[in-house]
Motif scaffolding. Structure first.
Motif, PDB file in Angstrom:
ATOM      1  N   ALA A 442       0.824  -1.208   0.000  1.00  0.00           N
ATOM      2  CA  ALA A 442       0.000   0.000   0.000  1.00  0.00           C
ATOM      3  C   ALA A 442       0.858   1.257   0.000  1.00  0.00           C
ATOM      4  CB  ALA A 442      -0.932  -0.020   1.215  1.00  0.00           C
ATOM      5  N   VAL A 443       1.900   1.263   0.828  1.00  0.00           N
ATOM      6  CA  VAL A 443       2.784   2.434   0.870  1.00  0.00           C
ATOM      7  C   VAL A 443       3.511   2.594  -0.456  1.00  0.00           C
ATOM      8  CG1 VAL A 443       4.804   3.447   2.000  1.00  0.00           C
ATOM      9  CG2 VAL A 443       3.053   2.311   3.370  1.00  0.00           C
ATOM     10  N   SER A 444       3.843   1.490  -1.097  1.00  0.00           N
ATOM     11  CA  SER A 444       4.497   1.551  -2.401  1.00  0.00           C
ATOM     12  C   SER A 444       3.596   2.227  -3.431  1.00  0.00           C
ATOM     13  CB  SER A 444       4.853   0.133  -2.858  1.00  0.00           C
ATOM     14  OG  SER A 444       5.512   0.165  -4.102  1.00  0.00           O
ATOM     15  N   GLU A 445       2.304   1.912  -3.389  1.00  0.00           N
ATOM     16  CA  GLU A 445       1.386   2.559  -4.318  1.00  0.00           C
ATOM     17  C   GLU A 445       1.279   4.053  -4.034  1.00  0.00           C
ATOM     18  OE1 GLU A 445      -3.289   2.590  -5.704  1.00  0.00           O
ATOM     19  OE2 GLU A 445      -2.533   0.930  -4.487  1.00  0.00           O
ATOM     20  N   ILE A 446       1.232   4.412  -2.752  1.00  0.00           N
ATOM     21  CA  ILE A 446       1.169   5.840  -2.408  1.00  0.00           C
ATOM     22  C   ILE A 446       2.392   6.571  -2.942  1.00  0.00           C
ATOM     23  CG2 ILE A 446       1.210   7.473  -0.481  1.00  0.00           C
ATOM     24  CD1 ILE A 446      -0.391   5.401   1.129  1.00  0.00           C
ATOM     25  N   ALA A 447       3.564   5.985  -2.700  1.00  0.00           N
ATOM     26  CA  ALA A 447       4.802   6.608  -3.181  1.00  0.00           C
ATOM     27  C   ALA A 447       4.789   6.747  -4.699  1.00  0.00           C
ATOM     28  CB  ALA A 447       6.006   5.786  -2.723  1.00  0.00           C
ATOM     29  N   ALA A 448       4.331   5.708  -5.401  1.00  0.00           N
ATOM     30  CA  ALA A 448       4.316   5.744  -6.868  1.00  0.00           C
ATOM     31  C   ALA A 448       3.341   6.792  -7.385  1.00  0.00           C
ATOM     32  CB  ALA A 448       3.959   4.362  -7.403  1.00  0.00           C
ATOM     33  N   LEU A 450       2.236   9.500  -5.907  1.00  0.00           N
ATOM     34  CA  LEU A 450       2.721  10.854  -5.638  1.00  0.00           C
ATOM     35  C   LEU A 450       3.934  11.184  -6.510  1.00  0.00           C
ATOM     36  CD1 LEU A 450       2.311  11.036  -1.749  1.00  0.00           C
ATOM     37  CD2 LEU A 450       0.862  12.056  -3.519  1.00  0.00           C
ATOM     38  N   ALA A 451       4.772  10.173  -6.792  1.00  0.00           N
ATOM     39  CA  ALA A 451       5.911  10.410  -7.682  1.00  0.00           C
ATOM     40  C   ALA A 451       5.429  10.770  -9.082  1.00  0.00           C
ATOM     41  CB  ALA A 451       6.804   9.170  -7.727  1.00  0.00           C
ATOM     42  N   GLY A 460      -1.896  19.837  -7.383  1.00  0.00           N
ATOM     43  CA  GLY A 460      -1.878  19.581  -5.949  1.00  0.00           C
ATOM     44  C   GLY A 460      -2.767  18.395  -5.628  1.00  0.00           C
ATOM     45  N   VAL A 461      -2.525  17.791  -4.485  1.00  0.00           N
ATOM     46  CA  VAL A 461      -3.246  16.587  -4.096  1.00  0.00           C
ATOM     47  C   VAL A 461      -3.714  16.738  -2.655  1.00  0.00           C
ATOM     48  CG1 VAL A 461      -3.080  14.100  -3.678  1.00  0.00           C
ATOM     49  CG2 VAL A 461      -1.942  15.109  -5.669  1.00  0.00           C
ATOM     50  N   ILE A 462      -4.968  16.332  -2.403  1.00  0.00           N
ATOM     51  CA  ILE A 462      -5.474  16.249  -1.033  1.00  0.00           C
ATOM     52  C   ILE A 462      -5.756  14.787  -0.731  1.00  0.00           C
ATOM     53  CG2 ILE A 462      -7.314  16.887   0.567  1.00  0.00           C
ATOM     54  CD1 ILE A 462      -7.673  19.471  -0.914  1.00  0.00           C
TER      55      ILE A 462
END
Length: 723
Positions: A442-448, A450-451, A460-462
């Motif tokens: 899950a954290v990997s998807e978040i990082a990807a 946002l990258a 921008g992202v909320i």
């Protein structure tokens, strides 16, 4: 850059109705988890009841890989909830050498054949069990070098059963929740191949290129799901340290707070009797410089209320059932609240007439009243209800609107913050993950994501953290720290986000949930009516409204939340409350003798002390009851009280009973009328007593006669000897 990997609790985006047949779940950007249709993302939670399909989860344990010489570890979990074992097989880990260029590219299919990185045999997975393995990829086998462009790439795990065994998982690629046609295709997929395939899992190679992306996070401060009204003092002592850590992480991330008013009121209600840590936390929260707003009480869903045709939002009526514990510091009342019913009858005698008002308990300074309805459920009716109640700011998800530009938009006369639904779903899985592998995915998807947002210059992202998942997460602050560690993320207050344009998509609440909520609302009056038999009737009305608001909570809005089960539990508790005080009938009561005192047990099903009047009448002319009225009978909360009713019989034997009526102290409202059966055996008992008495007298007389005779014989014995 590595992310610490800590154990987490349950991590699923539950499959929505109609997509439950999708078999393969991977916690990556294109994980094969079925999301709810019609733009409603599924809530985190356990798989839907009855799901028995296998699950394969894979992820690099460090979502951001760099140029270090260390080997790469890939975690794999095979979960088998079914009744048959998953056969042993070969696990292959492959790399897609093509760099992902856009966020939409995460949904593209993995190539038929990627670059093989590692192979590993894996044993069979027994029924109703799971196994975890770690595959190590040697650094020299990873075809990523300093010459390879930094950015987002994808891995895939493939589990192929041993030769001759039938495949048990159909192939699923892409994210079916994002494309109805893809979902339908995945749902109808058959196991025609020999491979059990996961979807691609993204990771970031080196660091993202491009400028930073401005990220605002909305952090809910909410109570755990097992607290249905307000927390006890013991619960506050356990809860506050976690909330305090979360507030610290939110401050570092310059986040926006969304606060359940129950936290504020729950601490204030105890006054000086509140745990010291809780008092300090409330002071810190009050002085925080972070922007924030109050959720509706218990995080009740405004969208559901609008769907039911409400013209005003539900609000608590009073919180006296809790604040009574905090007004007498010298006393030691029980910590338990009516969620786990307990009360001290003596307290009701000493409670002062002045308790903190509801407005005093809920007072809070916020920039502008803001509503955060259930994800994907907002329509024009919701906005109109909010506007009628003085709320013009609302938080929506991106699947509820058609949006262009920045995440701050205007919808008619309402201002809205638009959160990223797909990013929020990944955060939900991270918060609820039960193991390192699922959390890393899950954290990997978040990082990807946002990258890629940074690379493509997203305005921008909320990110709105899921309220249901964060409520029960053990260390929710860790996710905020992980996001803050990403070099391409610029923590930004939501007030500084770029503006854009948006229009609402069609949305609605689930019909079954609406009808169950409507039924619960209609029962509220019947429950409140029972308060007439309480020493403090207002306790029950405040308690019941608080329970009802919790039933409206947004965490029950998703199609996989099993709301019918929640509503059933709520209805059963309502039924208990509506019983009030009743006479408990024993299986059989016998009247011994012509006159006696018959015990009558009164049972109080309410969590508060009752004060009732009781009348006992004979059911027939066979009995007389000299004392029929018993005034001001106290029955302790969730307890019993025994009355001894004098009863006389007019017949020697027969069947009759006592008619017991229980009413409020005025006698105007009767809550219970019932008959306690009595068997009369007074004649038989009298004969038996006389018979036993006669036999006892005969035995006593015979004994005396024998004793006298023996004495005479002893006196005559010497005379006979001399003669």
């Amino acid at each position: 850059m590595a992310f610490p990997s800590l154990p987490r609790r349950s991590a699923w985006r539950g499959a929505a109705a109609g997509l439950a047949a999708l078999a393969l779940v991977v916690g990556g950007a294109t994980a094969a988890t079925a999301e709810a249709p019609a733009g409603r993302p599924a809530e985190v939670g356990d798989p839907p009841t009855g799901t028995s399909l296998p699950t394969l989860i894979m992820s690099p344990l460090e979502p951001v890989l760099g140029d270090s010489a260390d080997d790469v570890s890939v975690g794999v979990v095979v979960r088998n909830p079914g009744d048959e074992p998953i056969p042993a097989g070969e696990l292959r880990v492959e790399l897609n050498p093509q760099r992902v260029e856009t966020i939409a590219g995460l949904d593209e299919e993995f190539p038929v054949s990627g670059e093989l990185l590692a192979e590993s045999a894996i044993g069979s997975t027994a029924a109703e069990s799971e196994q975890s393995v770690t595959v190590t990829i040697a650094r020299e086998d990873l075809p990523l070098t300093a010459l390879i462009a930094p950015g987002v790439y994808q891995l895939r795990a493939t589990l192929t059963p041993e030769s001759g065994t039938a495949p048990v998982i159909p192939e699923v690629t892409g994210d079916p929740g994002s494309d109805p046609e893809a979902a339908e295709a995945g749902d109808s997929a058959t196991a025609e191949t020999d491979a059990l395939r996961s979807a691609a899992v993204p990771f970031v190679w080196r660091e993202s290129g491009g400028s930073d992306v401005e990220v605002s996070v909305i952090v809910p401060l909410v109570l755990p799901t097992d607290i249905r009204t307000l927390p006890t003092r013991d619960q506050l002592s356990d809860l506050v340290p976690r909330l305090d850590r979360l507030l610290t992480a939110a401050t570092a991330q310059r986040a926006t707070l969304a606060i359940d008013p129950r936290i504020i009121a729950g601490i204030r209600a105890y006054g000086d009797e509140a745990p010291l840590l809780a008092q300090r936390f409330l002071s810190r929260l009050e002085s925080s410089s972070l922007p924030g707003f109050l959720l509706q009480f218990a995080d009740a869903d405004p969208a559901a209320q609008a769907a039911l045709g409400f013209t005003t939002l539900l609000e608590p009526t009073n919180l006296d059932f809790v604040s009574r514990f905090g007004v007498e510091p010298a006393q030691e009342p029980a910590d338990e609240l009516p969620d786990e019913p307990a009360d001290d009858p003596a307290e009701d005698d000493t409670v002062p007439t002045v308790l903190p008002t509801l407005s005093e308990l809920l007072a809070w300074s916020e920039e502008a009243p803001t509503a955060w309805p259930a994800e994907g459920a907002v329509d024009e009716g919701t906005l109109q209800l909010l506007e009628a109640n003085g709320i013009s700011d609302v938080v929506l998800t991106s699947d509820n609107v058609t949006q262009e530009g920045g995440p701050r938009v205007t919808l008619g006369r309402s201002d809205a913050l638009v959160t990223d639904a797909r990013l929020g779903a990944a955060a939900r899985r991270a918060l609820a993950a039960p193991n390192d592998t699922e959390r890393a995915a899950a954290v990997s998807e978040i990082a990807a994501r946002l990258a890629l947002a940074a690379e493509t210059d997203v305005p921008g992202v909320i990110l709105g953290l899921d309220r249901g998942a964060i409520a029960d997460a053990e260390n929710p602050e860790q996710l905020l720290e992980d996001i803050g560690d990403l070099d391409w993320v610029a923590a930004t207050p939501h007030t500084e986000q770029a503006t854009g344009t948006a229009s609402l998509k069609s949305a609605d609440t689930l019909e079954e949930r609406r009808e169950l909520l409507r039924t619960a609302v209609n029962r509220e009056g019947a429950v409140d009516e029972v308060g007439a038999i309480l020493i403090h009737p207002e306790y029950l009305s405040g308690y019941q409204r608080t329970r009802l608001l919790d039933l409206f909570a947004t965490r029950y809005a998703a199609s996989d939340a099993d709301f019918p089960a929640v509503a059933t539990t709520f209805r059963m508790r309502d039924a208990e409350l509506m019983e009030g005080v009743r006479a408990v009938s024993t299986e059989h009561t016998q009247l011994v003798g012509a006159s006696t005192r018959v015990p009558v047990q009164l049972r109080n099903s309410l969590p508060f002390e009752a004060l009732v009047s009781v009348r006992v009448d004979p059911a027939s002319a066979a009995l007389t009851v000299p004392e029929r009225s018993f005034a001001d009978v106290r029955v302790r909360p969730e307890g019993t009280e025994q009355l001894l009713v004098p009863v006389q019989s007019r017949v020697s034997s027969g069947e009759s009973g006592l008619v017991v009526s229980i009413a409020d102290v005025s006698g105007d409202w009767t809550i219970f009328t019932g008959t306690l059966s009595i068997t009369i055996r007074s004649g038989v008992e009298t004969i038996a007593i006389w018979t036993l008495g006669g036999l006892a007298a005969l035995l006593l007389g015979f004994g005396i006669w024998r004793s006298v005779r023996r004495r005479r014989h002893r006196r005559r014995a010497p005379e006979l000897t001399a003669a």
